[in-house]
Design an enzyme around this catalytic site. Structure first.
Site, PDB file in Angstrom:
ATOM      1  N   LYS A 178     100.012  -5.498 -20.159  1.00 38.35           N
ATOM      2  CA  LYS A 178      99.252  -4.378 -19.157  1.00 38.35           C
ATOM      3  C   LYS A 178     100.807  -3.085 -19.393  1.00 38.35           C
ATOM      4  O   LYS A 178     100.267  -1.774 -19.132  1.00 38.35           O
ATOM      5  CB  LYS A 178      99.538  -4.792 -17.992  1.00 38.35           C
ATOM      6  CG  LYS A 178      98.849  -5.955 -17.626  1.00 38.35           C
ATOM      7  CD  LYS A 178      97.244  -5.618 -17.863  1.00 38.35           C
ATOM      8  CE  LYS A 178      96.349  -6.748 -17.956  1.00 38.35           C
ATOM      9  NZ  LYS A 178      94.559  -6.299 -17.805  1.00 38.35           N
TER      10      LYS A 178
ATOM     11  N   TYR B 268     101.974 -11.179 -21.045  1.00 33.09           N
ATOM     12  CA  TYR B 268     101.078 -10.520 -20.925  1.00 33.09           C
ATOM     13  C   TYR B 268     101.160  -9.202 -19.871  1.00 33.09           C
ATOM     14  O   TYR B 268     100.178  -8.387 -19.512  1.00 33.09           O
ATOM     15  CB  TYR B 268     100.281 -12.118 -19.779  1.00 33.09           C
ATOM     16  CG  TYR B 268      99.336 -10.862 -18.551  1.00 33.09           C
ATOM     17  CD1 TYR B 268      98.139 -10.887 -18.668  1.00 33.09           C
ATOM     18  CD2 TYR B 268     100.117 -11.020 -16.922  1.00 33.09           C
ATOM     19  CE1 TYR B 268      97.324 -10.016 -17.660  1.00 33.09           C
ATOM     20  CE2 TYR B 268      99.193 -10.682 -16.171  1.00 33.09           C
ATOM     21  CZ  TYR B 268      98.247 -10.291 -15.806  1.00 33.09           C
ATOM     22  OH  TYR B 268      97.491  -9.476 -15.067  1.00 33.09           O
TER      23      TYR B 268
ATOM     24  N   SER C  64      98.309  -3.948 -13.099  1.00 34.35           N
ATOM     25  CA  SER C  64      97.945  -5.455 -12.512  1.00 34.35           C
ATOM     26  C   SER C  64      99.887  -4.959 -12.386  1.00 34.35           C
ATOM     27  O   SER C  64     100.388  -4.169 -12.596  1.00 34.35           O
ATOM     28  CB  SER C  64      98.876  -6.686 -13.579  1.00 34.35           C
ATOM     29  OG  SER C  64      99.664  -7.415 -12.506  1.00 34.35           O
TER      30      SER C  64
HETATM   31  C1  UD1 Z   1     100.423 -13.090 -11.824  1.00 32.13           C
HETATM   32  C2  UD1 Z   1     100.752 -11.618 -11.737  1.00 32.13           C
HETATM   33  C3  UD1 Z   1      99.721 -11.055 -11.547  1.00 32.13           C
HETATM   34  C4  UD1 Z   1      98.365 -11.395 -12.371  1.00 32.13           C
HETATM   35  C5  UD1 Z   1      98.292 -12.920 -12.619  1.00 32.13           C
HETATM   36  C6  UD1 Z   1      97.039 -12.778 -13.634  1.00 32.13           C
HETATM   37  C7  UD1 Z   1     103.547 -11.410 -10.783  1.00 32.13           C
HETATM   38  C8  UD1 Z   1     103.763 -11.145  -9.326  1.00 32.13           C
HETATM   39  N1  UD1 Z   1     101.780 -11.134 -10.703  1.00 32.13           N
HETATM   40  O1  UD1 Z   1     100.783 -13.252 -11.010  1.00 32.13           O
HETATM   41  O2  UD1 Z   1      99.758  -9.856 -11.971  1.00 32.13           O
HETATM   42  O3  UD1 Z   1      98.013 -11.260 -12.197  1.00 32.13           O
HETATM   43  O4  UD1 Z   1      99.283 -13.225 -12.581  1.00 32.13           O
HETATM   44  O5  UD1 Z   1      97.145 -14.884 -12.782  1.00 32.13           O
HETATM   45  O6  UD1 Z   1     103.926 -11.494 -11.581  1.00 32.13           O
HETATM   46  N2  UD1 Z   1     102.037 -21.149  -6.650  1.00 32.13           N
HETATM   47  C9  UD1 Z   1     102.313 -22.438  -6.489  1.00 32.13           C
HETATM   48  N3  UD1 Z   1     101.266 -23.189  -6.884  1.00 32.13           N
HETATM   49  C10 UD1 Z   1      99.795 -23.220  -7.913  1.00 32.13           C
HETATM   50  C11 UD1 Z   1     100.137 -22.017  -8.177  1.00 32.13           C
HETATM   51  C12 UD1 Z   1     100.895 -20.200  -7.771  1.00 32.13           C
HETATM   52  O7  UD1 Z   1     102.915 -22.726  -5.430  1.00 32.13           O
HETATM   53  O8  UD1 Z   1      99.210 -24.155  -8.182  1.00 32.13           O
HETATM   54  C13 UD1 Z   1     102.313 -19.929  -6.330  1.00 32.13           C
HETATM   55  C14 UD1 Z   1     103.444 -19.399  -7.581  1.00 32.13           C
HETATM   56  O9  UD1 Z   1     104.600 -19.544  -7.648  1.00 32.13           O
HETATM   57  C15 UD1 Z   1     103.477 -17.653  -6.668  1.00 32.13           C
HETATM   58  C16 UD1 Z   1     102.212 -17.571  -5.485  1.00 32.13           C
HETATM   59  O10 UD1 Z   1     101.732 -18.891  -5.582  1.00 32.13           O
HETATM   60  O11 UD1 Z   1     105.055 -17.606  -5.876  1.00 32.13           O
HETATM   61  C17 UD1 Z   1     100.730 -17.037  -6.178  1.00 32.13           C
HETATM   62  O12 UD1 Z   1     100.654 -17.265  -7.817  1.00 32.13           O
HETATM   63  P1  UD1 Z   1      99.540 -17.087  -8.799  1.00 32.13           P
HETATM   64  O13 UD1 Z   1      98.362 -16.973  -7.889  1.00 32.13           O
HETATM   65  O14 UD1 Z   1      99.924 -18.046  -9.555  1.00 32.13           O
HETATM   66  O15 UD1 Z   1      99.701 -15.892  -8.968  1.00 32.13           O
HETATM   67  P2  UD1 Z   1     101.102 -14.746  -9.638  1.00 32.13           P
HETATM   68  O16 UD1 Z   1     102.112 -15.405 -10.344  1.00 32.13           O
HETATM   69  O17 UD1 Z   1     101.274 -14.083  -7.855  1.00 32.13           O
END
Ligand code: UD1
Length: 345
Positions: free
Chosen positions: A156, A152, A127
């Site tokens: 990795k 987590y 990841s």
């Molecule tokens: C993270 C990890 C990724 C991992 C994944 C597993 C990082 C950069 N990425 O992904 O390696 O495999 O988790 O789940 O560490 N968001 C909202 N509202 C929501 C959900 C998400 O605003 O309800 C935003 C988050 O703050 C983030 C973006 O959407 O900025 C993506 O979030 P998400 O899909 O959870 O993935 P990551 O956190 O990037």
């Protein structure tokens, strides 16, 4: 029939899409999955798409004896793609030992059996989380690995180290670690897709579940980041593009075209997309207004990251083909299709 590939976690989101791509290239596939975060129905979807049903064994890879017995019985396996792992960042902070046990013990069990039964090739599901908040963007494979921001993420990092250390001492001797950015979307057939159990942690399933009315509103985690629109930026790639990269990696290993015992590739689009841009994309492809509110930042989130994909482009000859809108559209089509068949879920 091509070589036989073991896909751990093959009933899961990225795993099931990869199994489809492998079967379409005539590989023989056997899946091990404990169904802890996936459903057996994904095998029906795989079969409906490809016309083939992969062999399936349900057990936990932390069970050393079962893993060993499996390899003993399946001596003709040529390569392993190891997806099976827990992946919820927040849960890993609350329950670190669960994460260390599940993600590391299962990997070590597999490596020990690969060594014992002379299975030489591994593709590992890593990841972009290993980079943490990189100082310079986009991140290349040489961007320094920073201390992990969650257990987590640490699993990795440590997994990659375990693989690297093991390679030089054993009959298991070639590995490719694929560092995924943010996979989204679903197979265009709408027969398989992302099926989070319970409330989704990830952005896109939360968006599509809000769009269809299962969730009341999306919470945007932070609009005060140092980014053009204030929301956090990620590199979202279509899961089918990601799945195809695994076939390329397997072919590279089986053909002996790898240039080192342990290779690492970033898999992303090379484009950063903000949460607000994701909402706009969803509204465009669905024709729906998304209900959302801005709330505080989520603990452990980084501000922004996207991939430099040159190495995967040049070395693997792989690149993403789908645009953001195309990927989001498949996620939406999947959500609608799945809910029409499973209104109670
Ligand atoms: C993270 C990890 C990724 C991992 C994944 C597993 C990082 C950069 N990425 O992904 O390696 O495999 O988790 O789940 O560490 N968001 C909202 N509202 C929501 C959900 C998400 O605003 O309800 C935003 C988050 O703050 C983030 C973006 O959407 O900025 C993506 O979030 P998400 O899909 O959870 O993935 P990551 O956190 O990037």
């Amino acid at each position: 029939m091509n070589s036989k590939i073991l896909v751990t976690g093959g009933a899961g989101y990225i795993g099931s899409h990869t199994v489809v791509e492998l079967l379409e290239k005539n590989y023989e596939v056997v899946i091990i999955d404990n169904l802890s975060n996936s459903r057996i129905e994904s095998l029906d979807g795989i079969q409906a798409i490809t016309g083939a049903r992969p062999a399936f064994e349900k057990f936990d890879l932390c069970d050393r004896e079962k893993v060993d017995a499996f390899f003993k019985e399946n001596i003709d396996i040529s390569a392993v793609i190891h997806f099976a792992a827990s992946k919820a960042v927040g849960e890993s902070v609350e329950n670190p030992l669960k994460y260390y046990r599940n993600n590391l013990v299962s990997l070590m069990n597999i490596l020990e059996s690969m060594e014992r039964y002379h299975v030489p090739n591994l593709v590992f599901s890593s990841s972009c989380t290993v980079y943490g908040q990189a100082k310079t963007l986009p991140v290349t494979e040489n961007t320094p690995i920073l201390p992990a921001s969650s257990p987590y993420g640490n699993t990795k990092q440590v997994s990659e180290e375990i693989i690297r250390d093991t390679i030089f001492t054993s009959d298991f001797n070639k590995a490719i670690s694929l560092r995924y950015f943010n996979p989204i979307g679903a197979h265009p057939s709408t027969l398989i897709g992302e099926l989070p159990l319970g409330i989704p942690d990830n952005l896109v399933p939360f968006v599509t579940q809000t769009g269809i009315g299962i969730r009341e509103k999306l919470r945007v985690f932070g609009s005060d980041y140092n980014t053009p629109d204030g929301s956090a930026i990620r590199d979202y790639l279509h899961v089918v593009d990601l799945a195809k990269a695994h076939v390329v990696a397997i072919e590279r290993l089986l053909a002996g075209k790898n240039k080192a015992e342990f290779e690492v590739f970033n898999l992303g689009t090379g484009n950063g997309v903000s949460v607000f841009e994701m909402i706009q994309s969803f509204e465009k492809v669905s024709g729906k207004k998304l209900n959302y509110e801005v709330v505080d930042r989520r603990a452990g989130d980084i501000e922004q990251i996207w991939a430099d994909t040159s190495l995967a482009n040049d070395e693997l000859g792989w690149r993403t083909l789908s645009t953001l809108d195309e990927a989001v559209k498949t996620a939406w089509e999947w959500e609608k299709h799945y809910r029409s068949l499973n209104p109670q879920n």
